[in-house]
Design a protein around this motif. Structure first.
Motif, PDB file in Angstrom:
ATOM      1  N   ILE A   1      52.581  60.036 -20.984  1.00 54.93           N
ATOM      2  CA  ILE A   1      52.544  59.436 -22.339  1.00 54.93           C
ATOM      3  C   ILE A   1      53.571  58.444 -22.522  1.00 54.93           C
ATOM      4  O   ILE A   1      53.375  57.423 -23.446  1.00 54.93           O
ATOM      5  CB  ILE A   1      52.580  60.645 -23.313  1.00 54.93           C
ATOM      6  N   ASP A   2      54.887  58.825 -22.249  1.00 51.74           N
ATOM      7  CA  ASP A   2      55.998  57.841 -22.659  1.00 51.74           C
ATOM      8  C   ASP A   2      55.819  56.454 -22.023  1.00 51.74           C
ATOM      9  O   ASP A   2      55.997  55.429 -22.634  1.00 51.74           O
ATOM     10  CB  ASP A   2      57.156  58.601 -22.102  1.00 51.74           C
ATOM     11  N   GLU A   3      55.201  56.432 -20.863  1.00 56.37           N
ATOM     12  CA  GLU A   3      55.016  55.465 -20.144  1.00 56.37           C
ATOM     13  C   GLU A   3      53.744  54.371 -20.964  1.00 56.37           C
ATOM     14  O   GLU A   3      54.003  53.196 -21.008  1.00 56.37           O
ATOM     15  CB  GLU A   3      54.830  55.612 -18.632  1.00 56.37           C
ATOM     16  N   PHE A   4      52.681  55.231 -21.153  1.00 55.00           N
ATOM     17  CA  PHE A   4      51.727  54.563 -22.198  1.00 55.00           C
ATOM     18  C   PHE A   4      52.084  53.856 -23.370  1.00 55.00           C
ATOM     19  O   PHE A   4      51.908  52.716 -23.562  1.00 55.00           O
ATOM     20  CB  PHE A   4      50.692  55.428 -22.358  1.00 55.00           C
ATOM     21  N   TYR A   5      53.225  54.563 -24.007  1.00 52.12           N
ATOM     22  CA  TYR A   5      53.528  54.004 -25.381  1.00 52.12           C
ATOM     23  C   TYR A   5      54.446  52.790 -25.186  1.00 52.12           C
ATOM     24  O   TYR A   5      54.257  51.925 -25.949  1.00 52.12           O
ATOM     25  CB  TYR A   5      54.704  55.249 -25.963  1.00 52.12           C
ATOM     26  N   ASN A   6      54.861  52.598 -23.945  1.00 51.13           N
ATOM     27  CA  ASN A   6      55.875  51.548 -23.749  1.00 51.13           C
ATOM     28  C   ASN A   6      54.946  50.123 -23.378  1.00 51.13           C
ATOM     29  O   ASN A   6      55.259  49.238 -24.013  1.00 51.13           O
ATOM     30  CB  ASN A   6      56.927  51.714 -22.363  1.00 51.13           C
ATOM     31  N   PHE A   7      53.993  50.563 -22.644  1.00 58.81           N
ATOM     32  CA  PHE A   7      52.975  49.349 -22.619  1.00 58.81           C
ATOM     33  C   PHE A   7      51.677  49.975 -22.238  1.00 58.81           C
ATOM     34  O   PHE A   7      51.662  51.026 -21.397  1.00 58.81           O
ATOM     35  CB  PHE A   7      53.359  48.321 -21.583  1.00 58.81           C
ATOM     36  N   SER A   8      50.449  49.212 -22.553  1.00 62.54           N
ATOM     37  CA  SER A   8      49.146  49.761 -22.365  1.00 62.54           C
ATOM     38  C   SER A   8      47.914  48.440 -22.285  1.00 62.54           C
ATOM     39  O   SER A   8      48.399  47.732 -23.123  1.00 62.54           O
ATOM     40  CB  SER A   8      48.815  50.958 -23.063  1.00 62.54           C
ATOM     41  N   ILE A   9      46.929  48.805 -21.644  1.00 67.75           N
ATOM     42  CA  ILE A   9      45.960  47.875 -21.895  1.00 67.75           C
ATOM     43  C   ILE A   9      45.234  48.075 -23.207  1.00 67.75           C
ATOM     44  O   ILE A   9      44.956  49.074 -23.375  1.00 67.75           O
ATOM     45  CB  ILE A   9      44.895  48.076 -20.498  1.00 67.75           C
ATOM     46  N   PRO A  10      45.172  46.951 -23.927  1.00 68.12           N
ATOM     47  CA  PRO A  10      44.393  47.154 -25.268  1.00 68.12           C
ATOM     48  C   PRO A  10      42.943  47.741 -25.041  1.00 68.12           C
ATOM     49  O   PRO A  10      42.204  47.740 -24.391  1.00 68.12           O
ATOM     50  CB  PRO A  10      44.105  45.833 -25.637  1.00 68.12           C
ATOM     51  N   GLY A  11      42.922  48.964 -25.775  1.00 67.24           N
ATOM     52  CA  GLY A  11      41.827  49.999 -25.846  1.00 67.24           C
ATOM     53  C   GLY A  11      41.796  50.881 -25.085  1.00 67.24           C
ATOM     54  O   GLY A  11      40.765  51.783 -25.106  1.00 67.24           O
ATOM     55  N   ALA A  12      42.897  51.248 -24.223  1.00 69.78           N
ATOM     56  CA  ALA A  12      42.649  52.325 -23.137  1.00 69.78           C
ATOM     57  C   ALA A  12      43.321  53.403 -24.047  1.00 69.78           C
ATOM     58  O   ALA A  12      43.881  53.439 -24.827  1.00 69.78           O
ATOM     59  CB  ALA A  12      43.720  52.068 -22.026  1.00 69.78           C
ATOM     60  N   HIS A  13      43.014  54.654 -23.196  1.00 65.11           N
ATOM     61  CA  HIS A  13      43.064  55.828 -23.724  1.00 65.11           C
ATOM     62  C   HIS A  13      44.461  56.444 -22.918  1.00 65.11           C
ATOM     63  O   HIS A  13      44.309  56.349 -21.536  1.00 65.11           O
ATOM     64  CB  HIS A  13      42.283  57.037 -23.633  1.00 65.11           C
TER      65      HIS A  13
ATOM     66  N   HIS B   1      52.665  52.302 -28.635  1.00 62.38           N
ATOM     67  CA  HIS B   1      51.352  52.291 -29.162  1.00 62.38           C
ATOM     68  C   HIS B   1      50.838  53.822 -28.599  1.00 62.38           C
ATOM     69  O   HIS B   1      50.796  53.707 -27.397  1.00 62.38           O
ATOM     70  CB  HIS B   1      50.274  51.371 -28.718  1.00 62.38           C
ATOM     71  N   HIS B   2      50.083  54.435 -29.549  1.00 56.05           N
ATOM     72  CA  HIS B   2      49.498  55.844 -28.919  1.00 56.05           C
ATOM     73  C   HIS B   2      48.309  55.797 -29.175  1.00 56.05           C
ATOM     74  O   HIS B   2      47.460  55.256 -30.098  1.00 56.05           O
ATOM     75  CB  HIS B   2      50.267  56.906 -30.022  1.00 56.05           C
ATOM     76  N   ASN B   3      47.455  56.254 -28.123  1.00 52.11           N
ATOM     77  CA  ASN B   3      45.950  56.508 -28.346  1.00 52.11           C
ATOM     78  C   ASN B   3      45.741  57.439 -27.266  1.00 52.11           C
ATOM     79  O   ASN B   3      45.040  57.503 -26.104  1.00 52.11           O
ATOM     80  CB  ASN B   3      45.285  55.378 -27.767  1.00 52.11           C
ATOM     81  N   THR B   4      46.200  58.728 -27.288  1.00 50.35           N
ATOM     82  CA  THR B   4      46.053  59.822 -26.468  1.00 50.35           C
ATOM     83  C   THR B   4      44.727  60.475 -26.399  1.00 50.35           C
ATOM     84  O   THR B   4      44.019  60.741 -27.588  1.00 50.35           O
ATOM     85  CB  THR B   4      46.973  60.959 -26.854  1.00 50.35           C
ATOM     86  N   ALA B   5      43.896  60.628 -25.330  1.00 49.73           N
ATOM     87  CA  ALA B   5      42.498  61.129 -25.278  1.00 49.73           C
ATOM     88  C   ALA B   5      42.807  62.540 -25.698  1.00 49.73           C
ATOM     89  O   ALA B   5      43.620  63.392 -25.568  1.00 49.73           O
ATOM     90  CB  ALA B   5      42.274  61.345 -23.756  1.00 49.73           C
ATOM     91  N   PRO B   6      41.786  62.830 -26.725  1.00 48.14           N
ATOM     92  CA  PRO B   6      41.832  64.293 -27.374  1.00 48.14           C
ATOM     93  C   PRO B   6      41.625  65.375 -26.226  1.00 48.14           C
ATOM     94  O   PRO B   6      40.818  65.390 -25.257  1.00 48.14           O
ATOM     95  CB  PRO B   6      40.862  64.336 -28.276  1.00 48.14           C
ATOM     96  N   PRO B   7      41.889  66.608 -26.873  1.00 44.35           N
ATOM     97  CA  PRO B   7      41.783  67.871 -25.784  1.00 44.35           C
ATOM     98  C   PRO B   7      40.146  67.850 -25.937  1.00 44.35           C
ATOM     99  O   PRO B   7      39.371  67.580 -26.619  1.00 44.35           O
ATOM    100  CB  PRO B   7      42.239  68.944 -26.584  1.00 44.35           C
TER     101      PRO B   7
ATOM    102  N   LEU C   1      31.977  50.596 -21.274  1.00 43.44           N
ATOM    103  CA  LEU C   1      32.930  51.233 -20.349  1.00 43.44           C
ATOM    104  C   LEU C   1      34.146  51.822 -21.266  1.00 43.44           C
ATOM    105  O   LEU C   1      34.347  51.823 -22.362  1.00 43.44           O
ATOM    106  CB  LEU C   1      33.620  50.019 -19.587  1.00 43.44           C
ATOM    107  N   ILE C   2      35.048  52.643 -20.621  1.00 34.30           N
ATOM    108  CA  ILE C   2      36.232  53.146 -21.114  1.00 34.30           C
ATOM    109  C   ILE C   2      37.367  53.117 -19.917  1.00 34.30           C
ATOM    110  O   ILE C   2      36.981  53.059 -19.015  1.00 34.30           O
ATOM    111  CB  ILE C   2      35.816  54.629 -21.463  1.00 34.30           C
ATOM    112  N   VAL C   3      38.492  52.770 -20.500  1.00 34.24           N
ATOM    113  CA  VAL C   3      39.637  52.523 -19.618  1.00 34.24           C
ATOM    114  C   VAL C   3      40.573  53.830 -20.154  1.00 34.24           C
ATOM    115  O   VAL C   3      41.005  54.085 -21.058  1.00 34.24           O
ATOM    116  CB  VAL C   3      40.587  51.083 -19.966  1.00 34.24           C
ATOM    117  N   LEU C   4      41.038  54.534 -18.862  1.00 34.24           N
ATOM    118  CA  LEU C   4      41.786  55.685 -18.937  1.00 34.24           C
ATOM    119  C   LEU C   4      43.207  55.414 -18.224  1.00 34.24           C
ATOM    120  O   LEU C   4      43.234  55.136 -16.918  1.00 34.24           O
ATOM    121  CB  LEU C   4      41.191  56.940 -18.561  1.00 34.24           C
ATOM    122  N   ASP C   5      44.236  55.394 -18.733  1.00 35.36           N
ATOM    123  CA  ASP C   5      45.539  55.132 -18.392  1.00 35.36           C
ATOM    124  C   ASP C   5      46.090  56.714 -17.709  1.00 35.36           C
ATOM    125  O   ASP C   5      46.412  57.650 -18.552  1.00 35.36           O
ATOM    126  CB  ASP C   5      46.696  54.666 -19.322  1.00 35.36           C
TER     127      ASP C   5
END
Length: 567
Positions: free
Chosen positions: A181-193, A262-268, A173-177
């Protein structure tokens, strides 16, 4: 359609000269498919907590001149302005002796050249008394639409507990937030992009290793989870796609941890991924009859003097800064659908969505805007080789920006404070004031500048501080109109100049509230009992679907697979 008339443009209007419109008349106008902007000029917390008209946008009097040009770009389009209707919008228990917020805002718009301005007689109170629906909350139209989408299309979801079990078992599975990007940096589910919603159809194809991979879309609460998941379903992604039920709120309630900072941005996308993305949105364009413009078409829309046009760039912030069309505004696609009221004030206006030549993000965004009720939506693909582009964050026009007040240096301010000759009022957003301000500075709101401020200053001169230089100039001009220009100074460089001069900046230990902090709405994530706040928020959002059923002014349509046909 009868026109709303107003005094001659560019002439400050007396309060009594502004036209009024009744609640019933406004309701009739909103049923018509003609351009109309309805703006709530109270501070944001009052808009959110005290209730507002669903088909209106918040544009506080404090920010009117700063935001109006972008939100109301066509000076000839009809505008209706409203407040609470009680003329006690300052929430101090005292009347300022001036006309209400709506009358003041309407007069400022007329003076700025808007030719068709009216005030809702009786404001929200009259709207409610007429038996019309009043909504609490922020970005409510978009959130109500999210609830409609889930009900209309049966968007599948997964509970937080099931997702956690699947992750722990190492399932495919994959989790996509879908937040920004700023909101994701504040908090995110572990492993999410981090993959903001409009980017999902653009980037997803390289993220899923096989057709068997489960794709989970999450957000902080509900709306972007639903819209993001349904976007991927609508574009025909062959994988099973689900929304995380109640988003990160449910994850936290279940006792699971979140990543922070935490940053984990989905690549282009790769060329192969991009080819799949283009193919998927081609079907979407047919389904919703999305129109694509060439340069001549865009120029023709810009040249039309009779219609409102919004040119919104839905790419990433970095892409926008690296080159964008002049007179376009950055509006990240996923956020635009989540918060249409931040960018589009005029109902039934024309909207052009700017993207790169592939047009994937513009197409998915256009499909949602069409379903939200905008009929004239177009896409435009930038060609860096031939389009004339601007660099940077974009230009902002401030209406009627007054001449700069007399500046004061940080050193002179320090001396004046020590001698007790100066009073400092900070007009920065209240969250900034809470964490950093000049010792003794009082938080104030521009919409509530009146005799109370002069009384608080006593016989001292007044120093204005604000994080936005334009707001500082506007506030200083308002104070000068009451007290005289010789009593008002603006701190050159603001709090940064104070700090650079060696001055101390204080936070929560030194708060002085001249006005209540009504300029912001406090997210459930920042409430004292956030779990209880989560429950209240979810109950409110889920309940929007029933409120929509009672509202004769709003009806979303379910689209089938045939272009242009709704059911």
């Amino acid at each position: 359609m009868s026109a709303i008339t107003s005094p001659r443009a560019n002439v400050p209007a007396a309060a009594g000269a502004i036209k009024t419109i009744t609640a019933r008349q406004l309701a009739d106008r909103l049923r018509e498919k003609h351009e109309l902007a309805v703006i709530d000029v109270r501070e944001l917390a009052r808009h959110v907590d005290d209730g507002h008209l669903l088909l209106s946008i918040p544009l506080p009097l404090s920010q009117l001149e700063i935001q109006a040009d972008a939100l109301l770009p066509h000076r000839g389009a009809p505008v209706v302005v409203y407040d609470s209707g009680d003329h006690t919008d300052d929430h101090t228990g005292n009347r300022s002796g001036e006309v209400g917020l709506a009358q003041r805002a309407a007069a400022r718009l007329v003076a700025a050249g808007y030719r068709d301005v009216a005030v809702l007689d009786g404001g929200v109170r009259a709207w409610r008394d007429a038996g019309l629906e009043v909504y609490t909350g922020w970005h409510v139209l978009s959130k109500a639409f999210g609830e409609f989408v889930e009900h209309a299309y049966g968007t599948p979801h997964i509970p937080a507990e099931e997702l956690k079990s699947r992750i722990d078992r190492g399932e495919d599975l994959i989790v996509l937030d879908g937040r920004n990007i700023d909101e994701f940096y504040n908090f995110s589910i572990p492993g999410a992009h981090a993959c903001p919603n409009a980017e999902l159809p653009y980037r997803v194809h390289d993220l899923v290793p096989s057709r068997d991979t489960l794709v989970v879309v999450n957000c902080a609460g509900r709306t972007r989870s639903i819209i993001g998941a349904q976007a991927l379903i609508n574009t025909g992604l062959p994988n099973r796609v689900v929304a995380l039920e109640n988003g990160a709120m449910a994850w936290l309630k279940a006792g699971y941890p979140l990543n922070t900072k935490h940053h984990n941005t989905a690549p282009p996308p790769t060329p192969a991924g991009l080819a799949k993305a283009r193919q998927s949105t081609a079907a979407l364009r047919r389904r919703f009859a999305i129109q694509d413009l060439d340069r001549a078409g865009l120029q023709a829309l810009r040249a039309d003097p009779d219609r409102t046009l919004y040119v919104l760039d839905v790419r990433t912030r970095e892409e926008f800064r690296d080159g964008h069309l002049p007179r376009s505004v950055w509006a990240e696609g996923g956020q635009l659908i989540q918060a249409t009221d931040q960018w589009i004030a005029t109902r039934h206006a024309r909207v052009v969505l700017v993207d790169d030549r592939d047009g994937v993000r513009a197409a998915i965004t256009a499909s949602w805007l069409i379903q939200l009720g905008w009929d004239d939506v177009y896409t435009y693909g930038l060609d860096p080789a031939t389009d004339a582009l601007e660099l940077g964050a974009g230009q902002r026009a401030v209406l009627g920006l007054p001449a700069a007040a007399t500046p004061i240096t940080a050193e002179a301010l320090c001396q004046g404070l020590e001698a007790r000759r100066l009073a400092v009022f900070d007009f920065s957003p209240s969250p900034l004031y809470r964490v950093s301000h000049i010792p003794g500075a009082r938080f104030a709101l521009r919409s509530r500048i009146d005799q109370r401020l002069l009384d608080a200053a006593a016989d001292r001169d007044i120093v204005v501080v604000a994080s936005d230089p334009a707001l500082a100039r506007l506030a200083a001009a308002d104070i000068a109109a009451l007290a005289g220009a010789d009593r008002v100074r603006v701190l050159a460089g603001g709090n940064l100049a104070w700090r650079d001069n060696g001055g101390e900046l204080l936070g929560a230990e030194d708060l002085h509230w001249h006005d209540p902090a009504d300029d912001v709405w406090l997210s459930p994530y920042f409430r004292e009992d956030r779990i209880a706040a989560f429950d209240t928020y979810i109950d409110w959002e889920v309940g929007l679907i029933d409120q929509l059923k009672r509202d004769a002014l709003v009806s979303f349509q379910r689209y089938d697979d045939i272009a242009g046909r709704a059911s």
